[in-house]
Every structure is written in structure tokens, then in C-alpha cells.
Design a protein around this motif. Structure first.
Motif, PDB file in Angstrom:
ATOM      1  N   VAL A 162       0.841  -1.200   0.000  1.00  0.00           N
ATOM      2  CA  VAL A 162       0.000   0.000   0.000  1.00  0.00           C
ATOM      3  C   VAL A 162       0.875   1.250   0.000  1.00  0.00           C
ATOM      4  O   VAL A 162       1.881   1.317   0.701  1.00  0.00           O
ATOM      5  N   TYR A 178      -3.052   0.225  -4.110  1.00  0.00           N
ATOM      6  CA  TYR A 178      -2.716  -1.129  -3.671  1.00  0.00           C
ATOM      7  C   TYR A 178      -2.011  -1.893  -4.789  1.00  0.00           C
ATOM      8  O   TYR A 178      -2.456  -1.858  -5.946  1.00  0.00           O
ATOM      9  N   LEU A 227      -8.362  -8.036  -3.463  1.00  0.00           N
ATOM     10  CA  LEU A 227      -8.413  -7.033  -2.406  1.00  0.00           C
ATOM     11  C   LEU A 227      -9.827  -6.883  -1.861  1.00  0.00           C
ATOM     12  O   LEU A 227     -10.026  -6.680  -0.654  1.00  0.00           O
ATOM     13  N   LEU A 274      -2.761  -8.743   3.666  1.00  0.00           N
ATOM     14  CA  LEU A 274      -1.967  -8.350   2.489  1.00  0.00           C
ATOM     15  C   LEU A 274      -0.634  -9.076   2.457  1.00  0.00           C
ATOM     16  O   LEU A 274      -0.130  -9.428   1.372  1.00  0.00           O
TER      17      LEU A 274
END
Length: 363
Positions: free
Chosen positions: A281, A297, A304, A360
Motif C-alpha cells: 500500500v 494497492y 483485495l 496483504l
């Protein structure tokens, strides 16, 4: 995670939302009218105390001789540029490739007014003095947007603004400010609205974006310019029989929020740090220069979306209701900080970003 739930649905169901001032519903109007006496007379076709008092107030705030209320910023800005083109006898104006006029108005400036656009700078950066100095086409006016929304709300420094203004005046080029979010940039510049507007021949400001009114815009300039703009407003059908619901809400929320822009700015800087501490990010700009920024992103939108829905459902914190793809493996959304941010318990916000970062990292 609930099956078949969209990101927008999951976002709507969260207890805490990070963007804006709250839902745009009838409550916004009811609050604005709560203390308005029933006998207050409406404006009629652009005249009347309620609209004239507000226009005077806005002109004073912006440091201009006069202002006029418009039902939309699209109408106001096209009219401003038409006036400057007529004044110069040149049907060309210059602005950023990602200006609202270029990408959101269906060629309105060209189709309605026969005005051609001269695009300044590359689309991924702000306009510089050199861009203006090296402009080959003769333009009647240049439009600068502060902040430049489509690239994350980036801003030139004040010295650059001053230099562009001086150059335009030396060359006889009118300078128009797309100040839809003008109040939101004042904390960064540490200037008043009037000090910024002094650099420009005409100014547009939205009364619903950061201010949070229902809809509408204000166009400001000298008396002769505003007199002409009122004629064009009538030609565009902008003189509705009454505009007072828009004006009263704009006035109410201007008084309520104009003094909070410094807080929104500080909160945006804090919020951006949460994002930048996560893997995959980055915010644009990395350190916000207003209350808005973009969150990019390094992740495919569909992957996501699953992660964000999980974050929303487990923490009750909503970050965004949409994603915009930039490639098969990247996406972004816009953040605009208002009253809601301070309603979120810090421990809940920290939990949301901890979970986001964990997920993530697992991608």
C-alpha cells in the motif's frame, strides 16, 4: 465472510466509516433548517435577501467584489471560461489533462460554447510555471485546480502559484481557480481564502464537497465579471424559481465546518500513515497536503475486495465502498476526511489496519 456480499454492501453495514461527514440523506437538510423561521422568504429567480446575503458573505470570504450562487460547479466554470474567451476574442482555454472539464463533462465546453482545450502538463503531475511559459497555443484563460483531485489532491507550492499568476498578468491571460475544495487547502498553504483568490481573476468553490451542503457552487470575481455571469446563468437555465434549500444548507455547514479544515488536514496525515505502514500500500501523495489523498494497492481488485470485506465484517470499520482498477494487479480509491474520522475509536482503527496488513502479507 458472507457469501455474495459486495464491497459496497459490506461497507454500508460497517459501524464506523472513515470518509466524509456522514450519510447524504434528508437529515442533512433537516439539520440545516432546524432553526430557520418558517416565515423566511425564499429567493426568486436569483433575487431576494436569502441568496443576496449569502453571495455577499462568500464574496467577502473570497476577497472578491461580488459572487453568484450556481446550482452546479459545471455550469459555473463553463460560464467563467466563456466570459474570458469572449473578453479576449480567443476560443481556447488551458487546463490539466485530468481536469473535471476534460474528463467528466461530456465535452460541454466545446459543444455548448465552441471552446477548445489546451492541455497542460503530463496527466500524472501538477502544472508548473514552465508548463505555462512553454504553452504554444494562445489561450484566453488558464484554469488551475487546487487541489488536483484526480492525482490524489496534489498541490503546487505557493511560490509557484504566485509566479504563474504574475506570468498570466504579464501576458494578459486570465487565470481561473477551480477551487472546489479551496477551504481544504488553506491549512497547507497557511493562507486565507482571500489571499489565495487574490492570485486569480475568477474563482469557483463548491458548497457541498468539504463544506457538506446539499449541492451548488459559488463563482466570484469583479463586478463586471459577475454581471456577465448572471446573464449566462439565466441562459443556462440556472435561475431556478428558488434555490434557498441549497443556500441555507450551504450557509449552515460553512459556518459549522470552515473552522475544522485544519483538523481534517491533520487527521488525513495521521490516517495516511496507517496505510503507508501496510505492505503493498502507498498513498498519493505520501504525506497529504489537504484532507484528501488516494490509496494505491499492489493487488488485484477482486482479491483485495475479499480482504476488505473480511476487515469490515470483523472490525466494523469501513475504508471504502469501491475500488478502481489501474491494472490487472493494482487498484486504488480516494479518501476524503471529514467529521466521521473522529468518531472512530482508535483501537478499532488500529485493529482494522493490523488485520488488513496481515492479510496483504499473506497474498
Amino acid at each position: 465472510m458472507s457469501e455474495n456480499k459486495t464491497l459496497f454492501q459490506a461497507f454500508k453495514e460497517t459501524s464506523f466509516k472513515t470518509n466524509g461527514h456522514g450519510n447524504r440523506n434528508a437529515g442533512v437538510l433537516k439539520e440545516a433548517f432546524e432553526h430557520v423561521p418558517s416565515e423566511l422568504e425564499s429567493d426568486m429567480y436569483g433575487s431576494g435577501k436569502v441568496i443576496e446575503d449569502f453571495q455577499t458573505k462568500m464574496a467577502d470570504m473570497l476577497g472578491k467584489e461580488a459572487s453568484v450562487f450556481f446550482p452546479s460547479g459545471t455550469m459555473a466554470q463553463q460560464i467563467a471560461l466563456r466570459i474570458w474567451c469572449d473578453e479576449k476574442g480567443t476560443k481556447k482555454v488551458a487546463y490539466h489533462p485530468l481536469s473535471h472539464l476534460e474528463i467528466h463533462e461530456e465535452d460541454g465546453l466545446k459543444e455548448l460554447h465552441g471552446i477548445e482545450a489546451v492541455l497542460l502538463a503530463d496527466k500524472d503531475r501538477i502544472i508548473t510555471l514552465e508548463d505555462v511559459q512553454e504553452m504554444e497555443d494562445e489561450a484566453a484563460a488558464i484554469l488551475l485546480e487546487l487541489p488536483q483531485r484526480e492525482i490524489g489532491g496534489q498541490l503546487p507550492d505557493f511560490g509557484t502559484l504566485q509566479s504563474i499568476s504574475d506570468h498570466c498578468r504579464d501576458k494578459g491571460i486570465f487565470l481561473h481557480l477551480d477551487g472546489a475544495r479551496l477551504l481544504e487547502v488553506l491549512p497547507y498553504y497557511q493562507k486565507t481564502a482571500a489571499e489565495i483568490c487574490a492570485l486569480f481573476d475568477s474563482v469557483y468553490i463548491s458548497v457541498y464537497k468539504g463544506i457538506g451542503g446539499i449541492a451548488g457552487a459559488v463563482l466570484a470575481g469583479d463586478e463586471a465579471f459577475i454581471k456577465k455571469s448572471k446573464v449566462w446563468k439565466r441562459r443556462h437555465g440556472g435561475d431556478l424559481i428558488s434555490l434557498y434549500p441549497y443556500i441555507i444548507s450551504a450557509d449552515h455547514y460553512l459556518d459549522q465546518r470552515a473552522g475544522k479544515m485544519e483538523k481534517y488536514y491533520r487527521n488525513a496525515r495521521e490516517f495516511a500513515q496507517f496505510y503507508n505502514n501496510c505492505t503493498r500500500v502507498v498513498t498519493r501523495p505520501e504525506v497529504p497536503v489537504s484532507n484528501m489523498f488516494h490509496v494505491h494497492y499492489d493487488a488485484a481488485a477482486d482479491s483485495l475486495e475479499e480482504i476488505l470485506i473480511e476487515v469490515y465484517e470483523k472490525t466494523g470499520v469501513g475504508l471504502s465502498g469501491y475500488l478502481r482498477e489501474t491494472s490487472d494487479s493494482s487498484c486504488y480509491y480516494e479518501v476524503s476526511i471529514g467529521d466521521l474520522y473522529d468518531t472512530i475509536p482508535k483501537e478499532d482503527l488500529e485493529e482494522a489496519f493490523q488485520l488488513l496488513n496481515d492479510r496483504l502479507k499473506q497474498m
